[in-house]
Enzyme design. Structure first.
Site, PDB file in Angstrom:
ATOM      1  N   GLU A  12       0.228   3.747   1.358  1.00 43.78           N
ATOM      2  CA  GLU A  12       0.391   4.513   1.716  1.00 43.78           C
ATOM      3  C   GLU A  12       0.970   5.570   2.899  1.00 43.78           C
ATOM      4  O   GLU A  12       1.897   4.671   2.750  1.00 43.78           O
ATOM      5  CB  GLU A  12      -1.132   4.031   3.073  1.00 43.78           C
ATOM      6  CG  GLU A  12      -2.362   3.377   2.485  1.00 43.78           C
ATOM      7  CD  GLU A  12      -2.829   2.739   3.641  1.00 43.78           C
ATOM      8  OE1 GLU A  12      -4.252   3.239   3.708  1.00 43.78           O
ATOM      9  OE2 GLU A  12      -2.382   2.159   3.759  1.00 43.78           O
ATOM     10  N   SER A  47     -11.888  -6.118   6.521  1.00 46.77           N
ATOM     11  CA  SER A  47     -13.033  -6.131   5.468  1.00 46.77           C
ATOM     12  C   SER A  47     -13.393  -7.318   4.860  1.00 46.77           C
ATOM     13  O   SER A  47     -12.274  -7.869   4.412  1.00 46.77           O
ATOM     14  CB  SER A  47     -12.227  -4.475   4.109  1.00 46.77           C
ATOM     15  OG  SER A  47     -12.112  -3.886   5.258  1.00 46.77           O
ATOM     16  N   ARG A  93       1.120  -1.059   0.237  1.00 45.80           N
ATOM     17  CA  ARG A  93      -0.199  -0.012  -0.075  1.00 45.80           C
ATOM     18  C   ARG A  93       0.669   1.206  -0.033  1.00 45.80           C
ATOM     19  O   ARG A  93       2.019   1.080   1.251  1.00 45.80           O
ATOM     20  CB  ARG A  93      -0.784   0.365   1.261  1.00 45.80           C
ATOM     21  CG  ARG A  93      -1.973  -1.210   1.604  1.00 45.80           C
ATOM     22  CD  ARG A  93      -3.079  -1.054   0.295  1.00 45.80           C
ATOM     23  NE  ARG A  93      -4.630  -2.719   0.913  1.00 45.80           N
ATOM     24  CZ  ARG A  93      -5.054  -2.474   1.187  1.00 45.80           C
ATOM     25  NH1 ARG A  93      -5.803  -1.970   2.167  1.00 45.80           N
ATOM     26  NH2 ARG A  93      -5.569  -3.817   0.952  1.00 45.80           N
ATOM     27  N   ARG A 108      -0.636   1.869  12.919  1.00 39.93           N
ATOM     28  CA  ARG A 108      -0.546   0.648  12.106  1.00 39.93           C
ATOM     29  C   ARG A 108      -1.125   0.634  11.031  1.00 39.93           C
ATOM     30  O   ARG A 108      -1.469  -0.416  10.093  1.00 39.93           O
ATOM     31  CB  ARG A 108      -2.815   0.576  12.899  1.00 39.93           C
ATOM     32  CG  ARG A 108      -3.195   1.413  12.495  1.00 39.93           C
ATOM     33  CD  ARG A 108      -4.365   1.649  13.082  1.00 39.93           C
ATOM     34  NE  ARG A 108      -5.429   2.440  12.259  1.00 39.93           N
ATOM     35  CZ  ARG A 108      -7.150   3.199  12.662  1.00 39.93           C
ATOM     36  NH1 ARG A 108      -7.352   1.650  12.766  1.00 39.93           N
ATOM     37  NH2 ARG A 108      -6.945   3.899  12.024  1.00 39.93           N
ATOM     38  N   HIS A 109      -0.251   1.110   9.791  1.00 42.93           N
ATOM     39  CA  HIS A 109       0.339   1.149   9.264  1.00 42.93           C
ATOM     40  C   HIS A 109       1.308   0.803   8.621  1.00 42.93           C
ATOM     41  O   HIS A 109       2.291   1.934   9.039  1.00 42.93           O
ATOM     42  CB  HIS A 109      -0.742   2.901   8.813  1.00 42.93           C
ATOM     43  CG  HIS A 109      -1.798   3.296   8.191  1.00 42.93           C
ATOM     44  ND1 HIS A 109      -2.471   3.794   9.449  1.00 42.93           N
ATOM     45  CD2 HIS A 109      -2.639   2.645   7.725  1.00 42.93           C
ATOM     46  CE1 HIS A 109      -4.206   3.704   8.728  1.00 42.93           C
ATOM     47  NE2 HIS A 109      -3.935   3.204   7.680  1.00 42.93           N
ATOM     48  N   GLU A 121      -9.366  -1.587  13.056  1.00 44.38           N
ATOM     49  CA  GLU A 121      -9.919  -2.442  12.270  1.00 44.38           C
ATOM     50  C   GLU A 121      -9.583  -3.567  11.679  1.00 44.38           C
ATOM     51  O   GLU A 121      -7.492  -3.459  11.593  1.00 44.38           O
ATOM     52  CB  GLU A 121     -10.563  -1.739  10.880  1.00 44.38           C
ATOM     53  CG  GLU A 121     -10.899  -2.393   9.877  1.00 44.38           C
ATOM     54  CD  GLU A 121     -10.188  -2.026   8.391  1.00 44.38           C
ATOM     55  OE1 GLU A 121      -9.944  -0.395   8.738  1.00 44.38           O
ATOM     56  OE2 GLU A 121      -9.440  -2.564   7.685  1.00 44.38           O
ATOM     57  N   ARG A 148      -1.299  -6.608  11.751  1.00 42.01           N
ATOM     58  CA  ARG A 148      -2.234  -5.640  12.826  1.00 42.01           C
ATOM     59  C   ARG A 148      -2.850  -6.611  13.616  1.00 42.01           C
ATOM     60  O   ARG A 148      -3.001  -6.534  15.231  1.00 42.01           O
ATOM     61  CB  ARG A 148      -3.374  -4.625  12.224  1.00 42.01           C
ATOM     62  CG  ARG A 148      -3.558  -3.650  11.729  1.00 42.01           C
ATOM     63  CD  ARG A 148      -4.340  -2.958  11.597  1.00 42.01           C
ATOM     64  NE  ARG A 148      -3.738  -1.425  10.366  1.00 42.01           N
ATOM     65  CZ  ARG A 148      -4.682  -1.436   9.377  1.00 42.01           C
ATOM     66  NH1 ARG A 148      -5.974  -1.683   9.628  1.00 42.01           N
ATOM     67  NH2 ARG A 148      -4.644  -0.565   8.932  1.00 42.01           N
TER      68      ARG A 148
HETATM   69  P1  AMO Z   1      -8.423  -4.145   3.203  1.00 42.29           P
HETATM   70  O1  AMO Z   1      -8.415  -2.621   2.122  1.00 42.29           O
HETATM   71  O2  AMO Z   1      -9.579  -3.150   4.083  1.00 42.29           O
HETATM   72  O3  AMO Z   1      -9.198  -4.992   2.207  1.00 42.29           O
HETATM   73  O4  AMO Z   1      -7.173  -4.380   4.030  1.00 42.29           O
HETATM   74  C1  AMO Z   1      -7.904  -5.541   4.828  1.00 42.29           C
HETATM   75  C2  AMO Z   1      -6.843  -5.197   6.571  1.00 42.29           C
HETATM   76  O5  AMO Z   1      -5.517  -5.154   5.808  1.00 42.29           O
HETATM   77  C3  AMO Z   1      -4.762  -4.755   7.217  1.00 42.29           C
HETATM   78  N1  AMO Z   1      -4.300  -3.636   6.570  1.00 42.29           N
HETATM   79  C4  AMO Z   1      -3.173  -2.918   6.637  1.00 42.29           C
HETATM   80  N2  AMO Z   1      -2.045  -3.373   7.276  1.00 42.29           N
HETATM   81  C5  AMO Z   1      -1.067  -2.693   7.564  1.00 42.29           C
HETATM   82  N3  AMO Z   1      -0.647  -1.541   7.289  1.00 42.29           N
HETATM   83  C6  AMO Z   1      -1.554  -1.586   6.467  1.00 42.29           C
HETATM   84  N4  AMO Z   1      -0.916  -0.010   5.333  1.00 42.29           N
HETATM   85  C7  AMO Z   1      -3.207  -1.555   5.864  1.00 42.29           C
HETATM   86  N5  AMO Z   1      -4.246  -1.459   5.303  1.00 42.29           N
HETATM   87  C8  AMO Z   1      -4.772  -2.396   5.623  1.00 42.29           C
HETATM   88  C9  AMO Z   1      -6.096  -4.076   8.005  1.00 42.29           C
HETATM   89  C10 AMO Z   1      -6.762  -4.200   6.844  1.00 42.29           C
HETATM   90  O6  AMO Z   1      -9.112  -4.809   7.617  1.00 42.29           O
HETATM   91  N6  AMO Z   1      -9.142  -6.986  -0.520  1.00 42.29           N
HETATM   92  C11 AMO Z   1     -10.147  -6.304   0.774  1.00 42.29           C
HETATM   93  C12 AMO Z   1     -10.052  -7.327   1.474  1.00 42.29           C
HETATM   94  C13 AMO Z   1     -11.389  -8.383   0.973  1.00 42.29           C
HETATM   95  O7  AMO Z   1     -12.208  -7.769   1.179  1.00 42.29           O
HETATM   96  O8  AMO Z   1     -11.247  -9.301   0.708  1.00 42.29           O
HETATM   97  C14 AMO Z   1      -8.748  -5.775   1.334  1.00 42.29           C
HETATM   98  O9  AMO Z   1      -7.576  -5.815   1.113  1.00 42.29           O
HETATM   99  O10 AMO Z   1      -6.171  -4.856   9.015  1.00 42.29           O
END
Ligand code: AMO
Length: 438
Positions: free
Chosen positions: A215, A365, A213, A221-222, A362, A412
């Site tokens: 981001e 998803s 990502r 948590r990212h 969170e 996480r």
């Molecule tokens: P989503 O984008 O919510 O959903 O990502 C799923 C889970 O991944 C974790 N997460 C992260 N952990 C660490 N750093 C980050 N930058 C980060 N971004 C997300 C979170 C999040 O809940 N394709 C969908 C999933 C699905 O519907 O099957 C998806 O990627 O715990």
């Protein structure tokens, strides 16, 4: 002879073995030398009697040993009640230095006051800390528990490509890489491919793999690269089936962790492993806003309506504990505009997806997916993605079962399990906006 590990030494009493490990401590006394050696399973004492003439060359070598050098010992394992480490010691007949360690940049046994960035620069030393080593072992156990559950329930493990031709979640968070004379992207999720597996007829699949990502956020948590625990399964009636499977999966993972590490986690991390019971509480977003307003006087900011944010998630934990006596809470009823196009909507346009919040963050998803080609095309076009996801839309043209799934952020999950303050502590090797090394 194969190396024997500390946790297996008691099976070798009065036998000659080979042991190698890190030098944890050297105590050079007048008549005797003690070396405490360490491997990933524990510590053992090696005792060298100085009065024994045959030991003369070993005694000189032990005197020169530096902390964290790696040595190989050939010797006899004996019982000795006076030894604090398990009542066992090794009496060596030969010691060889495998690798001599220089002076360490910090004392990994005492990390108070050592900056997290310094620790990450020397992550391999940081992990020599008992607590940090445990984080790795516990995460592995958690994954084992969840994997085991899935194998037992006939899921097939897949490995999807991380180099992809089009962004999978949304255009803005994707890393672009040069791919010969064209552009490629690093996968933001195995989403499209786990769905492809369903279209291929695999019925139940999962993947544990890297997720990227772009981001630029420096929160606790990212990360820019993390480990996704993703699954997808077919022939569902509703996203309720998906939530139910996630409950079982988490219960299986946490049960194994509690069994194997529950006591240790209490002792080292001062945290209780709580195995939840089914069903976890569920709340619709509109009801959630209402509850948070009534109970905590919280008003969701205009820009976040239809969604949650970090602050809401903290309050969700409070609500889950106070009202539902639960650590977990599912939130449903997100606005379709705030969620990916591949989530199914019902005839009223309501999103058939959810997030799962654990201890204020969170972790997942999930959703029932739109498997009907025409509907999916319409949803993609609404988000202006029609062209980008053309290849993905093809998966739904030649027959595809109703299906759903979810993605858990494993790093996480471990952070919350052990009550750690940042994901930097739980990723094996952290990747963030300012960190590409080691
Ligand atoms: P989503 O984008 O919510 O959903 O990502 C799923 C889970 O991944 C974790 N997460 C992260 N952990 C660490 N750093 C980050 N930058 C980060 N971004 C997300 C979170 C999040 O809940 N394709 C969908 C999933 C699905 O519907 O099957 C998806 O990627 O715990």
């Amino acid at each position: 002879m194969e190396k024997v590990y500390v946790n297996n030494l008691s099976n070798y009493i009065d036998k000659e073995i080979v042991f190698s490990g890190f030098v944890d401590v050297v105590r050079d006394k007048k008549w005797v030398q003690f070396i405490i050696l360490r491997d990933s399973t524990g510590k053992v004492q090696v005792t060298v009697e100085k009065s024994d003439e045959g030991n003369a060359s070993m005694v000189d070598l032990v005197s020169s040993l530096t902390h964290d050098s790696v040595i190989k010992v050939i010797g006899k394992v004996v019982n000795n009640e006076a030894v604090k480490l398990g009542g066992i010691e090794i009496l060596p007949s030969n010691i060889e230095i495998i690798s001599k360690a220089e002076e360490l940049p910090f004392d990994y046994n005492n990390l108070d006051g050592v900056n997290i960035d310094t620790r990450l620069d020397y992550r391999w030393l940081d992990i020599r800390n008992e607590k940090n080593m445990l984080v790795r072992q516990i995460e592995s156990c958690l994954t084992e528990g969840m994997r085991k559950y899935l194998y037992e329930n006939n899921f097939t493990e897949i490995h999807s490509p991380k180099l992809i031709g089009a962004a999978s979640e949304s255009g803005s968070e994707v890393f672009e890489v040069k791919y010969f004379d064209r552009k490629a992207y690093l996968a933001q999720s195995p989403q499209f491919y786990k769905q492809m597996a369903i279209a291929a007829g695999l019925d139940k699949v999962f993947e544990v793999g890297p997720v990227y990502r772009a981001e630029n956020s420096n929160t606790n948590r990212h990360a820019t690269e993390f480990t996704g625990f993703d699954l997808e399964f077919a022939h569902i009636d509703s996203y309720e089936d998906v939530m139910s499977l996630e409950e079982d999966l988490l219960i299986a993972g946490l049960t194994l962790v509690k069994e194997r590490y529950g006591e240790k986690i209490k002792e080292v991390f001062n945290t209780e492993v709580i195995v939840p019971t089914k069903p976890f509480p569920r709340i619709d977003l509109k009801d959630l806003y209402k509850e948070l307003h009534e109970l905590y006087n919280y008003e969701i900011p205009e820009t976040d309506i239809g969604d949650t944010n970090a602050e809401t998630e903290k309050l969700v934990y409070k609500l889950a504990q106070e009202k539902y006596n639960s650590e977990f809470m599912f939130i449903t009823g997100y606005a379709a505009t705030k969620r990916p196009f591949y989530h199914m909507r019902n005839e009223k346009g309501e999103l058939q997806g959810y997030d799962l919040i654990w201890r204020g963050t969170e972790i997942t998803s999930g959703a029932q997916r739109e498997h009907r080609y025409e509907e999916l095309l319409k949803n993609a076009n609404e988000k202006g993605l029609g062209e980008d996801v053309k290849f993905y839309l093809q998966f739904f043209k030649y027959g595809c079962p109703a299906h759903g799934g979810f993605g858990i952020g494993l790093d996480r999950l471990t952070m919350l399990l052990l009550g750690l303050s940042t994901i930097k502590e739980t990723e094996f090797i952290f990747r963030g906006p300012n960190r590409l090394e080691p």
